[in-house]
Design an enzyme around this catalytic site. Structure first.
Site, short mmCIF file in Angstrom:
data_model
loop_
_atom_site.label_atom_id
_atom_site.label_comp_id
_atom_site.label_asym_id
_atom_site.label_seq_id
_atom_site.Cartn_x
_atom_site.Cartn_y
_atom_site.Cartn_z
N LYS A 226 -12.51 -1.10 1.54
CA LYS A 226 -11.82 -0.21 0.59
C LYS A 226 -12.66 -0.08 -0.68
O LYS A 226 -13.64 0.64 -0.69
CB LYS A 226 -10.40 -0.70 0.37
CG LYS A 226 -9.57 -0.44 1.64
CD LYS A 226 -8.18 -0.96 1.63
CE LYS A 226 -7.49 -0.53 2.93
NZ LYS A 226 -6.50 -1.49 3.38
N HIS B 273 -5.79 -4.09 -1.08
CA HIS B 273 -5.75 -3.01 -2.07
C HIS B 273 -5.90 -3.53 -3.50
O HIS B 273 -5.90 -2.75 -4.44
CB HIS B 273 -4.46 -2.19 -1.95
CG HIS B 273 -4.48 -1.22 -0.82
ND1 HIS B 273 -5.08 0.01 -0.90
CD2 HIS B 273 -3.99 -1.31 0.44
CE1 HIS B 273 -4.94 0.65 0.25
NE2 HIS B 273 -4.29 -0.14 1.08
N SER C 298 0.80 -1.23 0.00
CA SER C 298 0.00 0.00 0.00
C SER C 298 0.83 1.28 0.00
O SER C 298 0.30 2.34 -0.31
CB SER C 298 -0.95 -0.01 1.19
OG SER C 298 -0.22 -0.13 2.39
C1 LIG Z 1 -6.35 -1.81 4.76
C2 LIG Z 1 -5.73 -3.13 4.92
C3 LIG Z 1 -6.24 -4.02 5.86
C4 LIG Z 1 -7.32 -3.64 6.83
O1 LIG Z 1 -8.57 -3.64 6.25
P1 LIG Z 1 -9.80 -3.05 7.08
O2 LIG Z 1 -10.98 -3.68 6.45
O3 LIG Z 1 -9.76 -1.57 6.91
O4 LIG Z 1 -9.62 -3.45 8.50
C5 LIG Z 1 -5.69 -5.29 5.93
N1 LIG Z 1 -4.67 -5.66 5.11
C6 LIG Z 1 -4.15 -4.81 4.21
C7 LIG Z 1 -3.04 -5.27 3.33
C8 LIG Z 1 -4.66 -3.52 4.08
O5 LIG Z 1 -4.15 -2.68 3.18
#
Ligand SMILES: *Cc1c(COP(=O)(O)O)cnc(C)c1O
Length: 393
Positions: free
Chosen positions: A240, A209, A181
């Protein structure tokens, strides 16, 4: 002496390091232009990749779910929180991801915290990429297995660990983000799968992502690389691109059976609320119906990246709509972010310790909800601030 004075000392430490923040307040929905601290600014920092968080179709389904089910699940999943919407969603996601079974959690973070410790035992080894997400790191910490870390996306280092250690363990599991990310680069999944086959290891990919972004109509990194059936655990988030909240792991049926008995967030934390489930089901259906949202996301990303490249900015080596704008020094990065906000554009600055010292960047998150005029406005602001701060000519 105040009992909690030691917390003041900790907070003062943040202030001395220059990393203390007051959170900005968004007074409306997460859209292309937001009402941040009562100022209208172009939003280049959300994970709402497809604009679904505020889509009328998705909102309508949340309202309908409230009317039928109320606002809360009322229980953990394993007692009476297993509402039919949750079963519907899991079946839909399994079809979307083309995997045998899916288990949903309250968030991507709880998915990793619950799944990783449940699928390993003492005598197993977890091998993790050095840049994996914090929720993976914490899931690995909770696991009662041995741990090893390989240099970011370095397949030679991964193979070195496999060669040295494979024989000493029962199960070996390689864990990686699908999309990293901070830089927007992809895991080298074909090479990881090949090594896993060669050394008889399992593969776990967290595609938070990548889901809704990469692959056919947002089916994810595994689909992008054509690796269906070769990854043992595929994690995705519903927070997301899907625009709501929640996380899931797509895997085999027997893993699902086991997780429903042993993944602690399913046993000890209330299930996803029905209104969120109603909304998520609609978002996933919209992705399955049409690729117009992912197409617009990629069109916008290409447009913005070309613009930034033409201006002379260093935008790293991202392979996704995540666009890091490399600035370097920490204070300069934060000053750039502040100057952009003065111009009406919100982009968060990301600095040490989130990224290595001296590699501060602004992380631009492009979304399908942006209009060309938002992107042009942002490009102009970047040009103005970049020239003033001598980052571009
Ligand atoms: C954003 C993210 C998460 C967390 O996801 P949420 O649903 O916001 O808790 C987990 N793993 C990765 C790789 C992320 O980028």
């Amino acid at each position: 002496m105040k009992k909690l004075a030691y917390i003041d000392t900790l907070v003062d430490g943040l202030k001395k390091e220059g990393v203390y923040r007051v959170l900005p307040i968004n007074y409306g929905p997460c859209s292309n232009v937001i009402d941040l601290n009562h100022r209208s600014v172009v939003n280049l920092s959300s994970n709402n990749y497809l604009g679904l968080a505020n889509h009328p179709r998705v909102k309508q389904k949340a309202i309908e779910a409230i009317e039928k089910y109320g606002v809360g699940a009322g229980s953990v999943r394993t007692i009476v929180g297993n509402q039919d919407l949750l079963e519907t969603l899991e079946n839909l996601l399994a079809e979307f991801k083309q995997e045998e079974a899916v288990v949903c959690f309250q968030s991507g973070l709880t998915c990793n915290l619950g799944t990783i410790p449940a699928i390993v035992q003492p005598g197993d080894l977890i091998i993790s990429d050095s840049l994996n997400h914090a929720s993976i790191i914490d899931g690995v910490r909770l696991a009662k297995a041995d741990k090893a870390v390989y240099k970011h996306s370095d397949m030679i280092d991964l193979e070195r660990i496999l060669k040295e250690k494979r024989e000493q363990y029962h199960q070996v599991i390689i864990i990686s983000d699908g999309v990293f990310s901070m830089d927007g680069d992809l895991a080298k999944l074909p090479a990881i799968v090949k090594l896993a086959e060669q050394y008889n290891a399992l593969v776990y990919v967290d595609d938070a992502h990548g889901s809704g972004v990469l692959g056919h109509s947002g089916r994810g990194t595994v689909d992008h690389f054509g690796l269906h059936g070769k990854i043992d655990f595929i994690v995705g988030t519903l927070s997301k691109a899907i625009g709501v909240v929640g996380g899931y792991v797509a895997t085999k049926k027997n893993v699902k059976e086991w997780l429903l008995h042993r993944a602690r967030p399913l046993l000890f934390s209330t299930a996803i609320p029905p209104m969120a489930l109603g909304a998520i089901i609609e978002s996933v259906k919209m992705l399955m119906e049409s690729d117009e949202y992912t197409k617009k996301l990629w069109d916008n990303a290409r447009y913005f990246k070309q613009g930034m490249h033409a201006l002379g900015f260093d935008i790293g080596h991202s392979e996704t709509p995540i666009t890091p704008v490399m600035i370097g020094e920490e204070a300069k990065t934060m000053a750039f972010s502040k100057a952009l906000l003065d111009e009406g554009v919100f982009v968060s600055g990301i600095v040490f310790p989130t990224v290595p010292l001296g590699t501060g960047r602004l992380r631009v998150m492009i979304s399908a909800m942006h209009e060309k005029k938002d992107l042009d406005f942002a490009l102009e602001a970047f040009a103005k601030v970049g020239r003033r701060m001598n980052i571009i000519l």
